[in-house]
Design a protein around this motif. Structure first.
Motif, PDB file in Angstrom:
ATOM      1  N   VAL A 151     -16.672 -22.316 -15.312  1.00  0.00           N
ATOM      2  CA  VAL A 151     -15.910 -21.130 -14.758  1.00  0.00           C
ATOM      3  C   VAL A 151     -14.652 -21.485 -14.259  1.00  0.00           C
ATOM      4  O   VAL A 151     -14.534 -22.618 -13.728  1.00  0.00           O
ATOM      5  N   PRO A 152     -13.343 -20.814 -14.762  1.00  0.00           N
ATOM      6  CA  PRO A 152     -12.260 -21.185 -14.508  1.00  0.00           C
ATOM      7  C   PRO A 152     -11.900 -21.428 -13.038  1.00  0.00           C
ATOM      8  O   PRO A 152     -12.155 -20.663 -12.215  1.00  0.00           O
ATOM      9  N   VAL A 153     -11.781 -22.527 -12.594  1.00  0.00           N
ATOM     10  CA  VAL A 153     -11.509 -23.065 -11.330  1.00  0.00           C
ATOM     11  C   VAL A 153     -10.434 -23.795 -11.055  1.00  0.00           C
ATOM     12  O   VAL A 153     -10.085 -24.620 -11.999  1.00  0.00           O
ATOM     13  N   ARG A 154      -9.232 -23.678 -10.286  1.00  0.00           N
ATOM     14  CA  ARG A 154      -8.263 -24.194 -10.173  1.00  0.00           C
ATOM     15  C   ARG A 154      -8.071 -25.146  -8.641  1.00  0.00           C
ATOM     16  O   ARG A 154      -8.322 -24.652  -7.691  1.00  0.00           O
ATOM     17  N   ARG A 155      -7.378 -26.157  -8.545  1.00  0.00           N
ATOM     18  CA  ARG A 155      -6.953 -26.755  -7.256  1.00  0.00           C
ATOM     19  C   ARG A 155      -5.996 -25.711  -6.475  1.00  0.00           C
ATOM     20  O   ARG A 155      -5.073 -25.090  -7.154  1.00  0.00           O
ATOM     21  N   VAL A 156      -6.001 -25.522  -5.181  1.00  0.00           N
ATOM     22  CA  VAL A 156      -4.890 -24.899  -4.545  1.00  0.00           C
ATOM     23  C   VAL A 156      -4.624 -25.379  -3.125  1.00  0.00           C
ATOM     24  O   VAL A 156      -5.196 -26.352  -2.729  1.00  0.00           O
ATOM     25  N   GLY A 157      -3.187 -25.053  -2.800  1.00  0.00           N
ATOM     26  CA  GLY A 157      -2.643 -25.513  -1.674  1.00  0.00           C
ATOM     27  C   GLY A 157      -2.109 -24.651  -0.637  1.00  0.00           C
ATOM     28  O   GLY A 157      -2.378 -23.448  -1.048  1.00  0.00           O
ATOM     29  N   PRO A 158      -1.302 -24.831   0.211  1.00  0.00           N
ATOM     30  CA  PRO A 158      -0.483 -23.924   1.197  1.00  0.00           C
ATOM     31  C   PRO A 158       0.095 -22.768   0.488  1.00  0.00           C
ATOM     32  O   PRO A 158       0.092 -21.774   0.829  1.00  0.00           O
ATOM     33  N   GLU A 159       0.775 -23.111  -0.723  1.00  0.00           N
ATOM     34  CA  GLU A 159       1.464 -22.052  -1.489  1.00  0.00           C
ATOM     35  C   GLU A 159       0.586 -20.829  -2.066  1.00  0.00           C
ATOM     36  O   GLU A 159       1.070 -19.595  -2.217  1.00  0.00           O
ATOM     37  N   ASP A 160      -0.859 -21.234  -1.983  1.00  0.00           N
ATOM     38  CA  ASP A 160      -1.807 -20.327  -2.423  1.00  0.00           C
ATOM     39  C   ASP A 160      -2.688 -19.464  -1.296  1.00  0.00           C
ATOM     40  O   ASP A 160      -3.491 -18.739  -1.775  1.00  0.00           O
ATOM     41  N   LEU A 197      -8.397 -32.166   2.559  1.00  0.00           N
ATOM     42  CA  LEU A 197      -9.234 -31.161   2.266  1.00  0.00           C
ATOM     43  C   LEU A 197      -9.106 -30.834   0.671  1.00  0.00           C
ATOM     44  O   LEU A 197      -7.907 -30.896   0.233  1.00  0.00           O
ATOM     45  N   PHE A 198     -10.063 -30.719  -0.027  1.00  0.00           N
ATOM     46  CA  PHE A 198     -10.377 -30.255  -1.247  1.00  0.00           C
ATOM     47  C   PHE A 198     -10.491 -29.000  -1.452  1.00  0.00           C
ATOM     48  O   PHE A 198     -11.617 -28.459  -1.125  1.00  0.00           O
ATOM     49  N   ALA A 199      -9.635 -28.179  -2.000  1.00  0.00           N
ATOM     50  CA  ALA A 199      -9.851 -26.698  -1.984  1.00  0.00           C
ATOM     51  C   ALA A 199      -9.707 -26.224  -3.521  1.00  0.00           C
ATOM     52  O   ALA A 199      -8.616 -26.483  -4.429  1.00  0.00           O
ATOM     53  N   TYR A 200     -10.386 -25.409  -4.105  1.00  0.00           N
ATOM     54  CA  TYR A 200     -10.702 -24.729  -5.368  1.00  0.00           C
ATOM     55  C   TYR A 200     -10.756 -23.252  -5.140  1.00  0.00           C
ATOM     56  O   TYR A 200     -11.493 -22.689  -4.329  1.00  0.00           O
ATOM     57  N   LEU A 201     -10.068 -22.574  -6.113  1.00  0.00           N
ATOM     58  CA  LEU A 201     -10.215 -21.217  -6.310  1.00  0.00           C
ATOM     59  C   LEU A 201     -10.595 -20.661  -7.730  1.00  0.00           C
ATOM     60  O   LEU A 201     -10.197 -21.149  -8.699  1.00  0.00           O
ATOM     61  N   ALA A 202     -11.529 -19.702  -7.552  1.00  0.00           N
ATOM     62  CA  ALA A 202     -12.089 -19.084  -8.904  1.00  0.00           C
ATOM     63  C   ALA A 202     -11.512 -17.660  -8.416  1.00  0.00           C
ATOM     64  O   ALA A 202     -11.169 -17.180  -7.835  1.00  0.00           O
ATOM     65  N   GLU A 203     -11.868 -16.667  -9.774  1.00  0.00           N
ATOM     66  CA  GLU A 203     -11.450 -15.312  -9.769  1.00  0.00           C
ATOM     67  C   GLU A 203     -12.085 -14.565  -8.440  1.00  0.00           C
ATOM     68  O   GLU A 203     -11.634 -13.766  -7.994  1.00  0.00           O
ATOM     69  N   ASP A 204     -13.711 -14.960  -8.441  1.00  0.00           N
ATOM     70  CA  ASP A 204     -14.295 -14.310  -7.139  1.00  0.00           C
ATOM     71  C   ASP A 204     -14.761 -15.117  -6.401  1.00  0.00           C
ATOM     72  O   ASP A 204     -16.154 -15.131  -5.825  1.00  0.00           O
ATOM     73  N   GLY A 205     -14.125 -16.423  -5.932  1.00  0.00           N
ATOM     74  CA  GLY A 205     -14.960 -17.277  -5.140  1.00  0.00           C
ATOM     75  C   GLY A 205     -13.879 -18.601  -4.452  1.00  0.00           C
ATOM     76  O   GLY A 205     -12.530 -18.589  -5.196  1.00  0.00           O
ATOM     77  N   PHE A 206     -14.091 -19.077  -3.484  1.00  0.00           N
ATOM     78  CA  PHE A 206     -13.342 -20.214  -2.896  1.00  0.00           C
ATOM     79  C   PHE A 206     -14.100 -21.263  -2.397  1.00  0.00           C
ATOM     80  O   PHE A 206     -15.218 -20.942  -1.631  1.00  0.00           O
ATOM     81  N   LEU A 207     -13.661 -22.479  -2.339  1.00  0.00           N
ATOM     82  CA  LEU A 207     -14.363 -23.595  -2.055  1.00  0.00           C
ATOM     83  C   LEU A 207     -13.163 -24.614  -1.307  1.00  0.00           C
ATOM     84  O   LEU A 207     -12.407 -24.960  -1.982  1.00  0.00           O
ATOM     85  N   ALA A 208     -13.552 -25.086  -0.032  1.00  0.00           N
ATOM     86  CA  ALA A 208     -12.823 -26.080   0.631  1.00  0.00           C
ATOM     87  C   ALA A 208     -13.862 -27.008   1.315  1.00  0.00           C
ATOM     88  O   ALA A 208     -14.486 -26.453   2.042  1.00  0.00           O
ATOM     89  N   TYR A 209     -13.746 -28.209   1.048  1.00  0.00           N
ATOM     90  CA  TYR A 209     -14.568 -29.209   1.597  1.00  0.00           C
ATOM     91  C   TYR A 209     -13.892 -30.651   2.078  1.00  0.00           C
ATOM     92  O   TYR A 209     -12.669 -30.704   1.227  1.00  0.00           O
TER      93      TYR A 209
END
Length: 385
Positions: A151-160, A197-209
């Motif tokens: 599934v397309p997932v990308r890393r994200v930061g404060p700008e996101d 913090l490792f954060a990832y964003l998908a079109e319909d989901g989010f993960l931070a751990y």
């Protein structure tokens, strides 16, 4: 005691009260605490009680939204309630919390929620237990076994931060969730600056751990998914750490899909703490809340509320086509009678039979039985504040 809004001139005194009430703030976190407090003060959402020039008590009302059956309701998150040790037991806590409650109404909040350090004080002011924060510990090895397509997932930061907040909101709306708090983009902007913090964003989901302090387990700060494929993909990322982390801990909904994706699930390790709810503006709270399609009711309700008298009186609750209204009505002998605690619990889906046996709801006729269907919910929290 004089109660007024705090300003940045009061930061040192507020920090001292906070330390005396909850313990030291780590040196690395002092600046972020000051920045966060200054932001709340600028919004007129932090109050202090003074004896002359001395700060006696504090309370803040955070600007949040809370999801109820897929709709976001303006909610004031009560936090930072402190009383100087030498002033406890003299009514200072009740006075500052009452003032904060009234300020929340002035600022347009329909509800207030809190994580209680004590129940008696807040029940005395109209809050009642509404749901749980469930900290679940899972075996990471079990997560590694979750099969996931790419599934397309990308890393994200404060700008996101804006996109992260919007994605989380869409998931809660689509799932018709009850209880989770929408903290907004500003708080996510701050959280995403955390280097660990490792954060990832998908079109319909989010993960931070992140790694736990012992570097032997993982802690999930947030995980939400709007579809099976995204849920599998995000949890597979967490499970990929199974070779070095034995367990993973996360705040989850009691029906989070991961609990049904696991191959083995003999027992759950859950640490549940309660959070409390208070209805501040009854008509507004009823109007903005979501309701299940196809559920309808017309129930007379008599509300008593000495602290927020605008809620008190005779009302007709009408729910139809997913919309709710609470409108003034003539007094009926067969009306359901509730105080603020009973109203909060009813709003959160506590069954009518439970409320009757707890002495929080009285009266009513056969129409009252429809309230269980109207307010059906299993509220949960994902964040502690």
């Amino acid at each position: 005691m004089e109660i007024r809004e705090l300003t940045t001139d009061d930061l040192d005194a507020a920090l001292d009260n906070r330390v005396r009430s909850f313990g030291p703030v780590p040196e690395a976190d002092v600046n972020s605490w000051r920045d966060g407090s200054a932001s709340v003060m600028a919004a007129g959402r932090q109050l202090g009680g003074f004896d002359g020039d001395r700060l006696v008590s504090t309370a803040r009302v955070l600007k949040f939204r809370q999801w109820w059956a897929g709709r976001a309701v303006p909610m004031g998150g009560l936090a930072g309630v402190t009383v100087a040790p030498e002033d406890r037991g003299r009514g200072a806590g009740r006075a500052i919390v009452t003032a904060a409650l009234q300020r929340a109404v002035e600022l347009g909040d329909a509800l207030s929620a809190l994580h209680p350090a004590t129940t008696t004080l807040y029940r005395g002011l109209g809050w009642e237990h509404a749901g749980g924060l469930h900290k679940v510990t899972l075996k990471t090895e079990g997560l590694r076994g979750i099969r996931a397509e790419r599934v397309p997932v990308r890393r994200v930061g404060p700008e996101d931060a804006e996109e992260v907040a919007a994605t989380i909101a869409r998931v809660h709306e689509g799932a018709r969730d009850c209880g989770p708090v929408d903290t907004g983009a500003d708080l996510w902007r701050t959280r995403l600056t955390h280097s660990g913090l490792f954060a990832y964003l998908a079109e319909d989901g989010f993960l931070a751990y992140r790694w736990a302090a012992d570097n032997a387990s993982l802690v999930i700060d947030k995980v939400v998914a709007g579809s099976e494929r995204t849920a599998r993909a995000l949890w597979a990322i967490v499970g990929s750490g199974a070779s070095t982390a034995e367990t993973v801990t996360a705040n989850l909904a009691p029906y989070d899909p991961v609990l049904w994706l696991l191959g083995e699930r003999e027992h759950d390790m859950i640490d549940r703490t309660q959070w409390m709810l208070r209805v501040l503006d009854a008509p507004k709270a009823v109007e903005l809340r979501g309701y299940r399609p196809g559920v309808g009711a017309e129930v007379p309700i008599q509300i008593t509320d000495e602290i927020l008298p605008a809620n008190a009186g005779s009302w007709m609750l009408t729910v139809k086509d997913g919309e709710g209204r609470l409108e003034p009505a003539s007094e009926e002998a067969t009306a359901v009678r509730v105080g603020p605690r009973g109203l909060a619990a009813l709003y959160a889906g506590v069954p009518v039979s439970t409320l009757r046996r707890a002495g929080l709801l009285h009266g009513g006729d056969v129409r009252a039985e429809a309230l269980d269907a109207v307010f059906a919910a299993q509220p949960f929290a994902l964040d502690y504040y």
